[in-house]
Design an enzyme around this catalytic site. Structure first.
Site, short mmCIF file in Angstrom:
data_model
loop_
_atom_site.label_atom_id
_atom_site.label_comp_id
_atom_site.label_asym_id
_atom_site.label_seq_id
_atom_site.Cartn_x
_atom_site.Cartn_y
_atom_site.Cartn_z
CB ALA A 135 -0.82 0.03 1.35
N GLY A 159 1.24 4.79 1.84
CA GLY A 159 0.73 5.62 2.93
C GLY A 159 0.99 7.03 2.67
CB THR A 160 0.63 10.08 4.90
OG1 THR A 160 -0.80 9.31 5.37
CG2 THR A 160 0.24 11.36 4.56
N GLY A 183 4.95 7.06 2.47
CA GLY A 183 5.70 6.26 1.60
C GLY A 183 4.88 4.99 1.14
NE ARG A 184 6.76 3.44 -4.24
CZ ARG A 184 7.31 2.58 -5.24
NH1 ARG A 184 6.17 2.17 -5.72
NH2 ARG A 184 8.31 2.37 -5.51
CB VAL A 185 4.08 -0.38 2.98
CG1 VAL A 185 4.30 -1.51 3.83
CG2 VAL A 185 3.95 0.85 4.08
CE LYS A 234 5.97 4.44 6.75
NZ LYS A 234 5.11 4.84 8.10
CG ASP A 245 -2.71 9.23 12.17
OD1 ASP A 245 -4.02 9.68 12.31
OD2 ASP A 245 -2.31 9.06 11.15
N1 LIG Z 1 3.92 -4.13 9.87
C1 LIG Z 1 3.35 -4.07 8.46
N2 LIG Z 1 2.71 -5.13 8.12
C2 LIG Z 1 2.02 -5.43 7.09
N3 LIG Z 1 1.45 -4.19 6.65
C3 LIG Z 1 1.58 -2.92 6.81
C4 LIG Z 1 2.62 -2.98 7.83
N4 LIG Z 1 2.97 -1.49 8.25
C5 LIG Z 1 2.00 -0.80 7.30
N5 LIG Z 1 1.23 -1.90 6.51
C6 LIG Z 1 0.67 -1.24 5.47
O1 LIG Z 1 0.83 -0.14 5.12
C7 LIG Z 1 -0.17 0.91 4.89
C8 LIG Z 1 0.74 2.14 5.20
O2 LIG Z 1 1.35 1.94 6.30
P1 LIG Z 1 1.51 3.36 7.36
O3 LIG Z 1 2.72 2.89 8.23
O4 LIG Z 1 0.26 3.48 7.69
O5 LIG Z 1 2.08 4.46 6.35
P2 LIG Z 1 1.84 5.85 6.32
O6 LIG Z 1 2.53 6.54 7.72
O7 LIG Z 1 3.02 6.45 5.20
O8 LIG Z 1 0.61 6.37 6.21
C9 LIG Z 1 -0.75 0.49 6.09
O9 LIG Z 1 -1.97 0.97 6.18
C10 LIG Z 1 -0.84 -0.98 5.99
O10 LIG Z 1 -1.67 -1.47 5.01
#
Ligand SMILES: Nc1ncnc2c1ncn2[C@@H]1O[C@H](COP(=O)(O)OP(=O)(O)O)[C@@H](O)[C@H]1O
Lengths: 389, 284
Positions: A36, A38-39, A41-43, A58, A160
């Site tokens: 996905a 996120g705000t 970056g990419r995960v 991430k 958050d």
């Molecule tokens: N430890 C993890 N395991 C699996 N998926 C994750 C994990 N951390 C984040 N993700 C996925 O990535 C997305 C974005 O991560 P996040 O940390 O919320 O990024 P941002 O801070 O850029 O919004 C999450 O909503 C989730 O779907």
């Protein structure tokens, strides 16, 4: 006396030595797919080659998308998340395995979590899925509180909390994630007033922030837990307001619709309930709105809930007054949790997770810096945007 | 951060004994030799260390940084120099970067251009002009630090100690001057490896001991001499009853004493020339 090479190539020797020693740390991971955006970056989902452990990598966005031809400073948010995650270790907080700085990009490697609460709630919105088990709901809330209590005891505010940031592992352990907005509040010198603008996704934003408060306290996280608890019970957000956008003059707007949604359920707050309410900058804006009475109990009954203890816990989390609002530690000892069904250390019980695995797409090019692809999730997900710092 | 020093990366990964430190420093020198640098000048050299300390202070003052930001920057530099040599990077760039990163960690960020410009004003001939070099250096710095950016400082321990002492005995109430004196000793400790070797509360207590017992003449005595002696006895009994490791205090006080001795013989001009040599040596 001075040598120009020390000005134009001030790190030459260091880099030369590093180049000899260095192996690309990303080579230790097999990228399995893209999760996905996120705000920040990419995960990606990945597997550690030496250990076989599943990870979420991430990658922080560069300030300017596109080829990274030069270094830009690491964002404040990345510094926060890296520095805090390095220190934090708790069963209910997502674990940071490694920080990788490679090729002008920053990567954080976390333990992989198969689910997140948002995905689970969505799953139950399909008409033919069985309801969310009571013990699962309770266990999730309990473990969120447990992780949050740890953060607060360590002087960290999450700031958050929302379903998308509540990860759940395949064997049913809650992991609070995304500490990109987290702040320390241990040191009064590190003023929590200034610096960044209001954060927290609007639906989970505490009333003191909605009324223009700038002072962050742990109580703000507990309001968000209240919203998440309510959402777990109702399978939809309890206060689903429309966000008022910043106008061209960059004046932070009064979130009238969100306030409206809150007072429609909890009633209009009064100085009797919340003595300091009158000092908040947006109090006058509240005063001109229609007055509502508290109908939380009606709301609770309407979604089919019967536990009085559960209603009381919700009331304690939705205490308008941030000073008297329940703390994470207090909430964990609430009678709701000593009532059957008990909270479990595995939120799915003994059995396997009843939820589908996280979807990933086949993009494995973790190094590319192109614009992130949209996550393959339902449209409601992308409508849950997070306000930026 | 985290209230919990005991489970911090500072204690678990970045605390060293004197032997460990000298071993690390030896390795760094060894690396230098391997790449053909035969100059003993190193960041942990007594005087170079004070020189670097002064660089941080000067830049920090110019930028109006809070004390904590500077203290954190000092610790980053000390940690970095357990792994890299002063010959490997332009020290002015490194110092500037440390202040830049520490500002972010301590939530008092400054724009990279501002920092770059101010450093250029101070060190026109030695500081690279490209701000992106600071960003690049930041990368290496955070990597060398393994992302461990949160640093516990003795200031909070000092406040705690003051309260506890005041609660224990009326003679242990500190005057404002004494408090300032202790605070200054803590700040000075960043010109040595003390913050890499001792826990924050040990440093705070040692600074207190140093100020009240070894250097009371520096602070106008609020009491006649016999009272001073009596007061020291009360302090000794207070520390004796506390759970603080007195062995460590004794060691740390000794380190402070030798730091001040080094400061006595410090020669800024001569040290500056030695540092410039490290710059001109810098060719790949
Ligand atoms: N430890 C993890 N395991 C699996 N998926 C994750 C994990 N951390 C984040 N993700 C996925 O990535 C997305 C974005 O991560 P996040 O940390 O919320 O990024 P941002 O801070 O850029 O919004 C999450 O909503 C989730 O779907």
């Amino acid at each position: 006396m001075k040598d120009p090479s020390s000005l134009t190539q001030p790190m030459a020797r260091y880099k030369a030595r590093k180049q000899q020693e260095r192996r690309d740390p990303l080579e230790n991971y097999e990228i399995l797919g893209y999760i996905a955006a996120g705000t920040y970056g990419r995960v990606f989902k990945a597997k550690s080659k030496p250990t076989g452990r599943l990870c979420a990598i991430k990658k922080f966005k560069l300030d300017k998308e596109g080829a990274a031809s030069y270094y830009t400073g690491i964002s404040q948010s990345a510094v926060r998340e890296i520095s805090l995650c390095r220190e934090l270790r708790h069963e209910n907080v997502v674990a940071l395995i490694q920080v990788i700085l490679e090729d002008k990009s920053t990567y954080m490697v976390f333990d992989y979590a198969e689910h997140d609460l948002l995905q689970i709630l969505h799953h139950h919105c399909h008409p033919d899925t069985p309801p969310l088990a009571h013990f699962t709901a309770k266990s999730i809330v309990y473990q969120i509180l447990n992780g949050l209590d740890y953060l607060h005891r360590n002087w960290v505010l999450h700031r958050d909390l929302k379903p998308a940031n509540i990860m759940i592992t395949a064997n049913g352990v809650v992991k609070i994630g995304d500490l990109g907005l987290a702040r320390l509040f241990s040191d009064p010198l590190q003023s929590l007033f200034s610096g960044d603008k209001v954060v927290v996704t609007i639906w989970y934003r505490a009333p003191e922030l909605l009324l223009g408060g700038r002072h962050y306290t742990p109580a703000i996280d507990l309001w968000a837990v209240g919203c998440i608890f309510a959402e777990i019970l109702a399978l939809r957000p309890i206060f689903k307001g429309e966000e008022a956008k910043m106008d061209s003059k960059k004046v932070i707007p009064f979130q009238k619709d969100q306030v409206q949604k809150v007072v429609e359920v909890l009633g209009t707050p009064t100085p009797a309930q919340w003595p300091n309410i009158t000092v908040y900058p947006d109090y006058p804006n509240l005063q001109v709105m229609n007055v509502h009475s508290n109908r939380l109990e009606k709301w609770y009954r309407a979604i089919g809930q019967t536990s009085i203890a559960g209603l009381n816990l919700l009331r304690a989390l939705f205490d308008y007054n941030p000073i008297t609002r329940v703390s994470a530690a207090e909430a964990m000892t609430h009678p709701f949790f000593s009532e059957e069904p008990r909270a479990l250390s595995r939120v799915f019980g003994e059995g396997k997770s009843p939820y589908p695995a996280r979807r990933i797409t086949s993009d494995t090019n973790v190094k590319a810096n192109g614009a992130p692809k949209r996550p393959h999730q339902s449209t409601t997900v992308s409508s849950r945007k997070k306000s930026k710092v | 951060m985290s209230a919990d020093y005991w489970r911090s990366t500072q204690r678990e990964r970045w605390k060293f004994t004197a032997e460990q430190l000298s071993k690390l420093h030896q390795e760094v020198s060894h690396n230098d030799l391997k790449s053909g640098i035969d100059d003993p000048c190193q960041a942990w050299d007594d005087h170079i260390r004070i020189y670097i300390y002064n660089l941080v202070q000067t830049l920090g003052q110019r930028l109006g940084c809070r004390r904590r930001v500077l203290s954190t920057a000092h610790v980053y530099l000390m940690r970095i120099f357990t792994k890299i040599s002063i010959h490997e990077m332009n020290i002015f760039l490194l110092v500037t970067t440390a202040v830049y990163v520490a500002g972010k960690t301590e939530e008092q960020p400054q724009h990279i251009r501002t920092i770059s410009n101010e450093a250029r004003v101070l060190w026109t001939d030695y500081m690279p002009s490209e701000a992106t070099l600071i960003a690049e250096c930041e990368f290496y710095m955070i990597e060398e630090l393994h992302g461990c950016l949160i640093v516990h400082h003795p200031y909070r321990s000092l406040s705690f100690l003051c309260e506890s002492m005041a609660d224990t005995h009326p003679w242990l109430v500190l005057s404002n001057e004494e408090f300032q004196g202790i605070w200054a000793v803590i700040n000075d400790s960043y010109a040595s490896d003390i913050p890499l070797m001792y826990a924050p509360h040990i440093i705070a207590t040692s600074a207190l001991y140093m100020t009240l017992v070894l250097r009371p003449q520096l602070i106008r005595p609020p009491r006649p001499p016999d009272k001073i002696k009596a007061r020291i006895d009360v302090l000794a009994s207070y520390l004796g009853k506390s759970a603080i490791d007195l062995e460590k205090i004794a060691e740390c006080v000794q380190e402070l004493v030798s730091l001040y001795a080094r400061w006595e013989t410090y020669d800024q001009r001569q040290t500056h020339l030695r540092v410039l040599k490290t710059l001109s040596l810098e060719k790949p």
